[in-house]
Design a protein around this motif. Structure first.
Motif, short mmCIF file in Angstrom:
data_model
loop_
_atom_site.label_atom_id
_atom_site.label_comp_id
_atom_site.label_asym_id
_atom_site.label_seq_id
_atom_site.Cartn_x
_atom_site.Cartn_y
_atom_site.Cartn_z
N UNK A 31 0.63 -1.09 0.04
CA UNK A 31 0.25 0.00 0.19
C UNK A 31 0.66 1.32 0.03
N UNK A 32 2.13 1.45 0.67
CA UNK A 32 2.34 2.24 0.51
C UNK A 32 3.31 2.39 -0.78
N UNK A 33 3.76 1.35 -0.59
CA UNK A 33 4.95 1.43 -2.81
C UNK A 33 3.38 1.70 -3.89
N UNK A 34 2.36 0.99 -3.62
CA UNK A 34 1.11 1.88 -4.14
C UNK A 34 0.79 3.06 -3.74
N UNK A 35 1.12 3.83 -3.26
CA UNK A 35 0.34 5.26 -3.00
C UNK A 35 1.49 6.07 -3.66
N UNK A 36 2.52 6.12 -4.12
CA UNK A 36 3.58 6.35 -4.04
C UNK A 36 3.46 6.33 -5.88
#
Length: 486
Positions: free
Chosen positions: A325-330
């Motif tokens: 989710x962190x990588x996806x948000x970026x």
């Protein structure tokens, strides 16, 4: 209509219904359209309702925006409508278009076009045409290449648009390779109309889209963004999205979507994360209450784009996607920036992607009231959409598991309502404001006030509201620990 292009018996019945729709719709707008047509005829020109207006009339969904074409040039059009139109605008004049308003209808009147392209630049060179037939041939699809003359109401359909409308097929008036070579954005428009109208693209059109997908690189990000937004907000976005991936168009401007086809979902309930994502988008659409919610749909589309970069296989062979989710948000932020979406829209979509996993684990009974407060505070005004996205993300085919997840989220929403009734969760703020902090500590505005404010907010989230005395006591305790006071 020639025998060669005549539809079969079932289509004839559909056409009869479509023609009835058109009559009803055109009667609604004919007082204005016919009056305008008579003014053009008196001035020695012709006027035709054209393109999407005719298509939508045949579908029984004509709105208040009407498109016309004429042999009159813009200066002549201005002379004809001056004193008749309630307002006039010339923002499209360089493309031969004059806008006007009359009796609540917005009218766009465009001179016949015979555009020329060098198949290198991104925009057409506008060349005025001399005939309706020439104008219709240059249009993107046959269903948009029909015209009704006003005031005569003569129907013109040189490319079989009526047949294609009945068959629900998207086809180009010219060879699709020629049409897409002229303007590659038309490939994206084909996918958009498939999503909006629930139509299928003709096999020749599909083949040309696949062969010429790289030509989309000639188009500006803003034009691609606008077409993609319309596609995602269509009645059937899944059809449009599949078409983008299957033809290779997605790879040109949204490669993260295509990349999901390579990743197997860790729940092993879907063929791959790509199929799971399409199901989540479909679920999100079902939660909408008043038309398209682009932010929700885009978040559903992008929520798992971080999985390819975070895929790991453990010793037991299980696949995991930790912190996707962190990588996806970026990745979502970068992609939407590249497509020139407004910063506020991007921030909301990115926020939802970052938060979409927070709910999981709630059912294990590990959440305290402070965790619920943080969930609400972090979501802010995104909370209603986060509820919908989280529920949309439940795509398991295990009925018992699905029922449990639904019950857990029901319990969380009920808990939020209960705590909100006791506290102002919509505005979780410290129990002392900046002025009170400065007065109590005897400090001027500056970093110390900010640190104190942040500490009190953490206490508010952790323990709920404090009365004035308790809040002041906590502030003084913190200040002593920080060495700010004796």
């Amino acid at each position: 209509m020639s025998e060669a292009s005549a539809p079969h018996a079932a289509d004839r019945r559909e056409l009869t219904g479509a023609q009835r729709n058109a009559v009803a719709e055109l009667l609604r707008v004919s007082p204005v359209a016919d009056e305008l047509g008579r003014r053009f005829v008196r001035a020695g020109h012709e006027l035709h309702l054209v393109g999407g207006s005719v298509r939508d009339a045949l579908l029984g969904r004509l709105g208040d925006d009407l498109d016309f074409c004429t042999d009159a040039h813009p200066d002549e059009t201005l002379r004809i409508i001056k004193g008749w139109a309630e307002s006039i605008w010339e923002t499209g004049r360089e493309f031969g278009t004059i806008g006007a308003q009359r009796d609540g209808l917005r009218l766009e009147i465009t001179t016949f076009r015979a555009e020329s392209y060098d198949q290198v630049t991104r925009n057409p060179v506008v060349v005025y045409g001399t005939s309706l037939t020439e104008d219709l041939r240059r249009r993107d699809f046959t269903i948009n290449a029909m015209a009704v003359s006003v005031p005569e109401h003569r129907f013109t359909d040189p490319h079989g648009g009526l047949d294609d409308l009945a068959a629900k097929v998207i086809r180009t008036p010219a060879d699709p390779r020629e049409s897409f070579g002229d303007d590659p954005l038309r490939m994206l428009r084909a996918a958009r109309f498939a999503a909006q109208l629930r139509f299928a693209v003709h096999p020749d059109v599909h083949a040309a889209m696949s062969r010429m997908a790289a030509d989309l690189d000639r188009i500006t990000a803003e034009r691609i963004r606008d077409e993609f937004t319309k596609l995602l907000c269509g009645a059937d976005p899944i059809t449009g999205l599949r078409l983008l991936v299957d033809t290779g168009l997605a790879e040109r401007f949204l490669p993260e979507l295509t990349g999901l086809k390579l990743e197997i979902d860790e729940h092993a309930q879907h063929k791959d994360v790509y199929e799971h994502t399409l199901t989540v988008v479909e679920n999100a659409v079902s939660f909408e209450e008043d038309g398209c919610d682009f932010i929700l749909r885009m978040a559903a589309l992008m929520h798992d784009v971080g999985k390819p970069a975070t895929k790991a296989v453990g010793p037991d062979g299980r696949v995991s996607f930790h912190h996707h989710e962190v990588v996806g948000a970026r990745l979502t932020k970068a992609r939407m920036k590249a497509l020139r979406y407004p910063k506020d829209i991007t921030a909301k979509v990115t926020g939802l992607v970052a938060l979409h996993l927070r709910f999981y684990g709630y059912g294990r009974g590990e959440w305290t009231d402070s965790a619920v407060r943080r969930y609400v505070a972090d979501a802010g005004d995104l909370l209603p959409r986060l509820h919908k996205l989280t529920r949309s993300d439940c795509t398991t085919r295990n009925r018992r598991k699905a029922a449990q997840l639904g019950a857990d989220y029901d319990a969380l929403e009920d808990r939020i309502v209960r705590i909100a009734a006791e506290e102002d969760l919509a505005r979780v703020r410290p129990d002392l404001d900046g002025n009170a902090i400065m007065e109590l500590l005897g400090v001027p505005p500056g970093p110390v006030v900010g640190r104190a404010w942040k500490h009190l907010k953490e206490q508010r989230l952790e323990h709920g509201p404090l009365d004035r005395d308790a809040a002041e006591a906590e502030l003084l305790r913190w200040a002593r620990a920080e060495g700010l006071i004796d």
